[in-house]
Design an enzyme around this catalytic site. Sequence first.
Site, PDB file in Angstrom:
ATOM      1  N   GLY A  22       0.780  -1.230   0.000  1.00 52.91           N
ATOM      2  CA  GLY A  22       0.000   0.000   0.000  1.00 52.91           C
ATOM      3  C   GLY A  22       0.813   1.282   0.000  1.00 52.91           C
ATOM      4  O   GLY A  22       0.254   2.354   0.202  1.00 52.91           O
ATOM      5  N   GLU A  24       4.717  -6.252   2.044  1.00 56.97           N
ATOM      6  CA  GLU A  24       4.477  -6.912   0.744  1.00 56.97           C
ATOM      7  C   GLU A  24       3.958  -5.892  -0.275  1.00 56.97           C
ATOM      8  O   GLU A  24       2.820  -6.002  -0.720  1.00 56.97           O
ATOM      9  CB  GLU A  24       3.494  -8.081   0.910  1.00 56.97           C
ATOM     10  CG  GLU A  24       2.289  -7.696   1.758  1.00 56.97           C
ATOM     11  CD  GLU A  24       1.206  -8.749   1.855  1.00 56.97           C
ATOM     12  OE1 GLU A  24       1.448  -9.910   1.534  1.00 56.97           O
ATOM     13  OE2 GLU A  24       0.081  -8.372   2.249  1.00 56.97           O
ATOM     14  N   ARG A  82       2.810  -2.021  -6.024  1.00 59.65           N
ATOM     15  CA  ARG A  82       2.956  -0.790  -6.800  1.00 59.65           C
ATOM     16  C   ARG A  82       4.303  -0.086  -6.572  1.00 59.65           C
ATOM     17  O   ARG A  82       4.980   0.298  -7.516  1.00 59.65           O
ATOM     18  CB  ARG A  82       1.828   0.177  -6.420  1.00 59.65           C
ATOM     19  CG  ARG A  82       1.781   1.471  -7.239  1.00 59.65           C
ATOM     20  CD  ARG A  82       0.765   2.468  -6.662  1.00 59.65           C
ATOM     21  NE  ARG A  82      -0.494   1.828  -6.348  1.00 59.65           N
ATOM     22  CZ  ARG A  82      -1.470   1.632  -7.227  1.00 59.65           C
ATOM     23  NH1 ARG A  82      -1.352   2.074  -8.457  1.00 59.65           N
ATOM     24  NH2 ARG A  82      -2.575   1.027  -6.871  1.00 59.65           N
ATOM     25  N   CYS A 132     -13.345   1.856 -29.756  1.00 60.00           N
ATOM     26  CA  CYS A 132     -14.553   2.612 -30.085  1.00 60.00           C
ATOM     27  C   CYS A 132     -15.363   2.870 -28.832  1.00 60.00           C
ATOM     28  O   CYS A 132     -16.522   2.442 -28.732  1.00 60.00           O
ATOM     29  CB  CYS A 132     -15.381   1.819 -31.084  1.00 60.00           C
ATOM     30  SG  CYS A 132     -14.433   1.383 -32.526  1.00 60.00           S
ATOM     31  N   TYR A 134       0.009  -2.314 -12.207  1.00 64.47           N
ATOM     32  CA  TYR A 134      -1.438  -2.248 -12.446  1.00 64.47           C
ATOM     33  C   TYR A 134      -1.774  -1.529 -13.760  1.00 64.47           C
ATOM     34  O   TYR A 134      -2.707  -0.735 -13.801  1.00 64.47           O
ATOM     35  CB  TYR A 134      -2.148  -1.553 -11.268  1.00 64.47           C
ATOM     36  CG  TYR A 134      -1.891  -2.200  -9.927  1.00 64.47           C
ATOM     37  CD1 TYR A 134      -2.399  -3.465  -9.648  1.00 64.47           C
ATOM     38  CD2 TYR A 134      -1.143  -1.546  -8.947  1.00 64.47           C
ATOM     39  CE1 TYR A 134      -2.164  -4.067  -8.421  1.00 64.47           C
ATOM     40  CE2 TYR A 134      -0.904  -2.148  -7.713  1.00 64.47           C
ATOM     41  CZ  TYR A 134      -1.427  -3.400  -7.460  1.00 64.47           C
ATOM     42  OH  TYR A 134      -1.195  -3.991  -6.241  1.00 64.47           O
TER      43      TYR A 134
HETATM   44  C1  LIG Z   1      -2.662  -5.956  -3.724  1.00 66.88           C
HETATM   45  C2  LIG Z   1      -2.110  -6.395  -2.453  1.00 66.88           C
HETATM   46  C3  LIG Z   1      -0.830  -5.965  -2.054  1.00 66.88           C
HETATM   47  C4  LIG Z   1      -0.031  -4.967  -2.831  1.00 66.88           C
HETATM   48  O1  LIG Z   1      -0.619  -3.720  -2.751  1.00 66.88           O
HETATM   49  P1  LIG Z   1       0.115  -2.399  -3.305  1.00 66.88           P
HETATM   50  O2  LIG Z   1      -0.851  -1.317  -3.041  1.00 66.88           O
HETATM   51  O3  LIG Z   1       0.389  -2.634  -4.735  1.00 66.88           O
HETATM   52  O4  LIG Z   1       1.386  -2.264  -2.510  1.00 66.88           O
HETATM   53  C5  LIG Z   1      -0.327  -6.466  -0.878  1.00 66.88           C
HETATM   54  N1  LIG Z   1      -1.039  -7.335  -0.110  1.00 66.88           N
HETATM   55  C6  LIG Z   1      -2.271  -7.764  -0.461  1.00 66.88           C
HETATM   56  C7  LIG Z   1      -2.991  -8.705   0.417  1.00 66.88           C
HETATM   57  C8  LIG Z   1      -2.843  -7.297  -1.628  1.00 66.88           C
HETATM   58  O5  LIG Z   1      -4.073  -7.694  -1.959  1.00 66.88           O
END
Ligand SMILES: *Cc1c(COP(=O)(O)O)cnc(C)c1O
Length: 403
Positions: free
Chosen positions: A233, A270, A273, A348, A377
């Site tokens: 996130g 984890e 992005r 289109c 993404y």
């Molecule tokens: C999508 C997701 C992430 C990665 O999220 P980002 O915003 O791309 O860092 C990490 N953990 C889980 C459980 C996710 O669904």
Amino acid sequence: MNERVKELIPEWRERSREPICAYVYDLGSIQKHVREMLQSMPARTGLFYAIKANPDKRIIEALLPLVKGFEVASIGELLKIREVSESVPILFGGPGKKDDELEKAIRNHVTYIHVESLLELRKIIWLAKEWNHPTQILLRINLRTNTLPQTKIAMGGRPSPFGLDEILIEEAISILKESNNTHVRICGFHFHSLSNNLQADLHADMVRLYLQKVKEWKLRYELDVSVINAGGGFGVTYDGEPGFDWSRFTSLLAQSEEFRSLENTELFFEPGRFIVADHGYYVAEVIDIKRSQDQSFAVIRGGTHHNRLPASWGHNHPFRVVPIDEWAYPFPRPEVEGSKVTIVGELCTPKDRLHTDAELRRLRAGDILIFEKSGAYCWTISHHDFLGHPHPEFYYLTEQGEA
Ligand SMILES: *Cc1c(COP(=O)(O)O)cnc(C)c1O
């Protein structure tokens, strides 16, 4: 931007008469970025890559020697990691896991399954026993709090289909105790409450809250917690504003009382992005320039069927113009000069729009646009076969040179 992206253009033009349409992933700069991230991470933390941001195999291979492991959200993603490595740690999350997915995950040595419901927990206990396979789990918890940072995408701190409400932890633990369970071990907790948070201070506060909560649960339920996964996130900007300050985040966290009292518990992150967004480019040629009433439109070879992010988020995606001087036709070349131009795709539908009212000095049919920040993404969330246009080509830049 890596200037080597531009060097692919003359090569393409020599090889093909077709207009350019390609993704370029800069593997060298992804690796450099991740090495820098790792440098500021304190001891007892681990970095995983959430592959749904970009599951390109070359990116996974480039990250394999650097990250602690990968986060996957389906059995397809999990098996993709196992193709690259038989032993790298895998975290498996996602609501709605099917029996077949759980079974294959267990048999393919998933490291931790993120449990997202009580039914799922019962199924895991049942399958692990049937397969006689030790299985480690983390309970994904959705906190009930209004203190989380506000972002465009939120999965936690509000009603959501993700994870378990905090109030269900007790029941989860008694299911584990009472089901004659011999194979499944709860090793800790998982949180992933939001995406694209830009504020390092608020992110550190959020992770500190996770750590406080886990400390409470550990005492209340007499648990051995070896892992806390604080999710991804971390945000990226598309409008030129500063992005997430990773080293500020890691230093705030390292100094916090909550982190320092973790003892032997490992803390995982984890991100998806934040690892890849800035290191991908979507390159597309301008096919036509049109004037309609008082507005100008540039139509590219490609569009939101390849890069849906700008339509999905309703933003103007950043891009640069590479002017091309040749013009092969015996008729005039359409152009806009000194007026705003909206960049649209070849589909289109009026939704096929990548940038509204861009202010450019000049743009001509036959010029090439490089959409930056197209590493996360973008391709993977797009409806590639809508209208049946050919897919883009894929190129990779490596530290050793282009490959
Ligand atoms: C999508 C997701 C992430 C990665 O999220 P980002 O915003 O791309 O860092 C990490 N953990 C889980 C459980 C996710 O669904």
